[in-house]
Write a protein that holds these residues in place. Structure first.
Motif, PDB file in Angstrom:
ATOM      1  N   LYS A 193      74.006  17.777  -9.315  1.00  0.00           N
ATOM      2  CA  LYS A 193      73.729  19.132  -9.811  1.00  0.00           C
ATOM      3  C   LYS A 193      74.773  19.599 -10.822  1.00  0.00           C
ATOM      4  O   LYS A 193      74.498  20.501 -11.616  1.00  0.00           O
ATOM      5  CB  LYS A 193      73.680  20.108  -8.632  1.00  0.00           C
ATOM      6  N   ASN A 194      75.952  19.016 -10.764  1.00  0.00           N
ATOM      7  CA  ASN A 194      77.021  19.436 -11.687  1.00  0.00           C
ATOM      8  C   ASN A 194      76.794  18.767 -13.049  1.00  0.00           C
ATOM      9  O   ASN A 194      76.863  17.549 -13.158  1.00  0.00           O
ATOM     10  CB  ASN A 194      78.388  19.046 -11.125  1.00  0.00           C
ATOM     11  N   PRO A 195      76.541  19.544 -14.112  1.00  0.00           N
ATOM     12  CA  PRO A 195      76.239  18.946 -15.422  1.00  0.00           C
ATOM     13  C   PRO A 195      77.410  18.200 -16.052  1.00  0.00           C
ATOM     14  O   PRO A 195      77.212  17.380 -16.953  1.00  0.00           O
ATOM     15  CB  PRO A 195      75.830  20.155 -16.273  1.00  0.00           C
ATOM     16  N   ASP A 196      78.619  18.481 -15.578  1.00  0.00           N
ATOM     17  CA  ASP A 196      79.796  17.824 -16.162  1.00  0.00           C
ATOM     18  C   ASP A 196      80.134  16.498 -15.480  1.00  0.00           C
ATOM     19  O   ASP A 196      81.014  15.778 -15.950  1.00  0.00           O
ATOM     20  CB  ASP A 196      81.011  18.757 -16.081  1.00  0.00           C
ATOM     21  N   VAL A 197      79.467  16.196 -14.381  1.00  0.00           N
ATOM     22  CA  VAL A 197      79.649  14.901 -13.721  1.00  0.00           C
ATOM     23  C   VAL A 197      78.664  13.915 -14.329  1.00  0.00           C
ATOM     24  O   VAL A 197      77.446  14.131 -14.282  1.00  0.00           O
ATOM     25  CB  VAL A 197      79.416  15.014 -12.196  1.00  0.00           C
ATOM     26  N   LEU A 198      79.169  12.862 -14.910  1.00  0.00           N
ATOM     27  CA  LEU A 198      78.304  11.885 -15.579  1.00  0.00           C
ATOM     28  C   LEU A 198      77.515  11.081 -14.555  1.00  0.00           C
ATOM     29  O   LEU A 198      78.020  10.742 -13.493  1.00  0.00           O
ATOM     30  CB  LEU A 198      79.152  10.948 -16.448  1.00  0.00           C
ATOM     31  N   GLN A 199      76.282  10.780 -14.925  1.00  0.00           N
ATOM     32  CA  GLN A 199      75.444   9.949 -14.068  1.00  0.00           C
ATOM     33  C   GLN A 199      75.402   8.506 -14.542  1.00  0.00           C
ATOM     34  O   GLN A 199      74.780   7.652 -13.923  1.00  0.00           O
ATOM     35  CB  GLN A 199      74.024  10.534 -14.024  1.00  0.00           C
ATOM     36  N   ASN A 200      76.041   8.240 -15.660  1.00  0.00           N
ATOM     37  CA  ASN A 200      76.172   6.870 -16.166  1.00  0.00           C
ATOM     38  C   ASN A 200      77.581   6.707 -16.755  1.00  0.00           C
ATOM     39  O   ASN A 200      77.860   7.261 -17.826  1.00  0.00           O
ATOM     40  CB  ASN A 200      75.120   6.588 -17.232  1.00  0.00           C
ATOM     41  N   PRO A 201      78.472   6.021 -16.033  1.00  0.00           N
ATOM     42  CA  PRO A 201      78.273   5.320 -14.754  1.00  0.00           C
ATOM     43  C   PRO A 201      77.986   6.320 -13.618  1.00  0.00           C
ATOM     44  O   PRO A 201      78.545   7.413 -13.615  1.00  0.00           O
ATOM     45  CB  PRO A 201      79.610   4.601 -14.521  1.00  0.00           C
ATOM     46  N   GLU A 202      77.158   5.917 -12.694  1.00  0.00           N
ATOM     47  CA  GLU A 202      76.782   6.812 -11.620  1.00  0.00           C
ATOM     48  C   GLU A 202      77.922   6.948 -10.604  1.00  0.00           C
ATOM     49  O   GLU A 202      78.726   6.037 -10.426  1.00  0.00           O
ATOM     50  CB  GLU A 202      75.521   6.321 -10.920  1.00  0.00           C
ATOM     51  N   PRO A 203      77.989   8.098  -9.924  1.00  0.00           N
ATOM     52  CA  PRO A 203      79.031   8.296  -8.909  1.00  0.00           C
ATOM     53  C   PRO A 203      78.895   7.293  -7.758  1.00  0.00           C
ATOM     54  O   PRO A 203      77.791   6.845  -7.435  1.00  0.00           O
ATOM     55  CB  PRO A 203      78.766   9.725  -8.423  1.00  0.00           C
ATOM     56  N   LYS A 204      80.028   6.966  -7.167  1.00  0.00           N
ATOM     57  CA  LYS A 204      80.059   6.056  -6.010  1.00  0.00           C
ATOM     58  C   LYS A 204      80.709   6.779  -4.839  1.00  0.00           C
ATOM     59  O   LYS A 204      81.693   7.513  -5.010  1.00  0.00           O
ATOM     60  CB  LYS A 204      80.857   4.789  -6.331  1.00  0.00           C
ATOM     61  N   ILE A 205      80.163   6.563  -3.644  1.00  0.00           N
ATOM     62  CA  ILE A 205      80.704   7.176  -2.429  1.00  0.00           C
ATOM     63  C   ILE A 205      80.901   6.091  -1.378  1.00  0.00           C
ATOM     64  O   ILE A 205      79.982   5.312  -1.101  1.00  0.00           O
ATOM     65  CB  ILE A 205      79.762   8.266  -1.890  1.00  0.00           C
ATOM     66  N   TYR A 206      82.105   6.041  -0.801  1.00  0.00           N
ATOM     67  CA  TYR A 206      82.442   5.029   0.189  1.00  0.00           C
ATOM     68  C   TYR A 206      82.918   5.702   1.465  1.00  0.00           C
ATOM     69  O   TYR A 206      83.592   6.734   1.417  1.00  0.00           O
ATOM     70  CB  TYR A 206      83.532   4.091  -0.324  1.00  0.00           C
ATOM     71  N   ILE A 207      82.567   5.104   2.606  1.00  0.00           N
ATOM     72  CA  ILE A 207      83.026   5.609   3.907  1.00  0.00           C
ATOM     73  C   ILE A 207      84.391   4.996   4.217  1.00  0.00           C
ATOM     74  O   ILE A 207      84.542   3.769   4.229  1.00  0.00           O
ATOM     75  CB  ILE A 207      82.029   5.253   5.024  1.00  0.00           C
ATOM     76  N   SER A 208      85.384   5.855   4.438  1.00  0.00           N
ATOM     77  CA  SER A 208      86.714   5.355   4.792  1.00  0.00           C
ATOM     78  C   SER A 208      87.016   5.525   6.275  1.00  0.00           C
ATOM     79  O   SER A 208      87.879   4.839   6.821  1.00  0.00           O
ATOM     80  CB  SER A 208      87.792   6.065   3.959  1.00  0.00           C
ATOM     81  N   ASN A 209      86.307   6.453   6.937  1.00  0.00           N
ATOM     82  CA  ASN A 209      86.503   6.632   8.377  1.00  0.00           C
ATOM     83  C   ASN A 209      85.288   7.371   8.940  1.00  0.00           C
ATOM     84  O   ASN A 209      84.715   8.250   8.285  1.00  0.00           O
ATOM     85  CB  ASN A 209      87.780   7.419   8.661  1.00  0.00           C
ATOM     86  N   LEU A 210      84.911   7.011  10.163  1.00  0.00           N
ATOM     87  CA  LEU A 210      83.715   7.611  10.764  1.00  0.00           C
ATOM     88  C   LEU A 210      83.974   7.890  12.244  1.00  0.00           C
ATOM     89  O   LEU A 210      84.454   7.024  12.980  1.00  0.00           O
ATOM     90  CB  LEU A 210      82.514   6.674  10.613  1.00  0.00           C
ATOM     91  N   THR A 211      83.679   9.144  12.683  1.00  0.00           N
ATOM     92  CA  THR A 211      83.779   9.513  14.092  1.00  0.00           C
ATOM     93  C   THR A 211      82.422  10.072  14.536  1.00  0.00           C
ATOM     94  O   THR A 211      81.472  10.113  13.745  1.00  0.00           O
ATOM     95  CB  THR A 211      84.881  10.562  14.309  1.00  0.00           C
ATOM     96  N   ASP A 212      82.382  10.545  15.744  1.00  0.00           N
ATOM     97  CA  ASP A 212      81.127  11.099  16.253  1.00  0.00           C
ATOM     98  C   ASP A 212      80.739  12.397  15.558  1.00  0.00           C
ATOM     99  O   ASP A 212      79.556  12.761  15.502  1.00  0.00           O
ATOM    100  CB  ASP A 212      81.223  11.352  17.768  1.00  0.00           C
ATOM    101  N   ALA A 213      81.747  13.106  15.026  1.00  0.00           N
ATOM    102  CA  ALA A 213      81.473  14.430  14.446  1.00  0.00           C
ATOM    103  C   ALA A 213      81.722  14.507  12.944  1.00  0.00           C
ATOM    104  O   ALA A 213      81.163  15.369  12.265  1.00  0.00           O
ATOM    105  CB  ALA A 213      82.314  15.491  15.147  1.00  0.00           C
TER     106      ALA A 213
END
Length: 246
Positions: A193-213
């Motif tokens: 939704k943010n027009p200033d964030v480029l979609q090419n290259p597309e954003p990447k999201i990685y999980i660094s830690n995961l709990t129950d909540a």
């Protein structure tokens, strides 16, 4: 006659007139030179360096004209300057010439331009100018830094403004919206939704830690170089607002 000299008052007045006229002519020539440079495609820093160099040479010529008008042999002055230069080199003070040479190379090869954001010799800031002897930086908190040109030329130059885009990174903890995948999709929607964030290259999201909540996510996205300084803060604020509403 002026006491203790071989000059008459008229000789001194004539020499002063020559000095003033030569100085005015030098200023006019520098002004013309600047206008000519503005019509060319020479980089701004290189043009500034050339103007400083020509200005220094013209002022030397003005002084020589003044001494000549006083009847002092210019050749002897040049010989004296040569001896001074020899003494400078002899006493290991060749840094002056080294800085001058380094300034020429920096101006010609142009590893950075005026207002570029760089790190050089351990210092970071916006380029203000490259002079005959030093390079001037202004830090983001408005601190003035002057580096000898040889330090600039002899060190790695990191130019954060050279390329049109840059990547920014965020690491944030989010409450789980059902599961990790749903949370990641929500974060990605905010980035899209943010027009200033480029979609090419597309954003990447990685999980660094995961709990129950909660889930810790590392977000990597791209923006234009001129916007990247604020993007990490802006995106973080948008994500906080988005998850506060969930």
């Amino acid at each position: 006659m002026i006491p203790y000299t071989e000059w008459q008052v008229s000789d001194l007045l004539f020499a002063i007139i020559i000095l003033i006229v030569a100085f005015i002519v030098a200023r006019v020539l520098v002004s013309i030179f600047k206008r000519l440079l503005n019509r060319t495609k020479i980089p701004e820093l290189a043009a500034s360096f050339l103007v400083q160099l020509i200005t220094a040479l013209l002022y030397v010529a003005v002084l020589l004209a003044f001494f000549s008008a006083l009847g002092i042999t210019v050749g002897s002055i040049i010989l004296g300057l040569s001896a001074v230069i020899g003494l400078i080199l002899g006493f290991g003070m060749q840094d002056t010439l080294t800085n001058l040479g380094a300034g020429i190379w920096v101006a010609v090869l142009e590893p950075f331009k005026k207002d570029d954001y760089i790190t050089v010799s351990g210092q970071t800031g916006y380029v203000k100018d490259v002079g005959l002897m030093s390079t001037e930086l202004i830090t983001p908190d408005n601190v003035y830094i002057m580096l000898p040109n040889k330090m600039v030329w002899n060190s790695a130059i990191i130019n954060m403004s050279h390329l049109p885009t840059r990547r920014f990174e965020l690491t944030m903890a989010f409450k789980l919206l059902g599961d990790a995948d749903s949370t990641i999709r929500t974060v990605m929607d905010v980035l899209k939704k943010n027009p200033d964030v480029l979609q090419n290259p597309e954003p990447k999201i990685y999980i660094s830690n995961l709990t129950d909540a909660t889930v810790d996510l590392q977000i990597r996205a791209w923006a234009g170089t001129e916007d990247v300084g604020l993007m990490a803060t802006t995106v973080k604020e948008e994500l906080l607002r988005e998850f506060d509403e969930k």
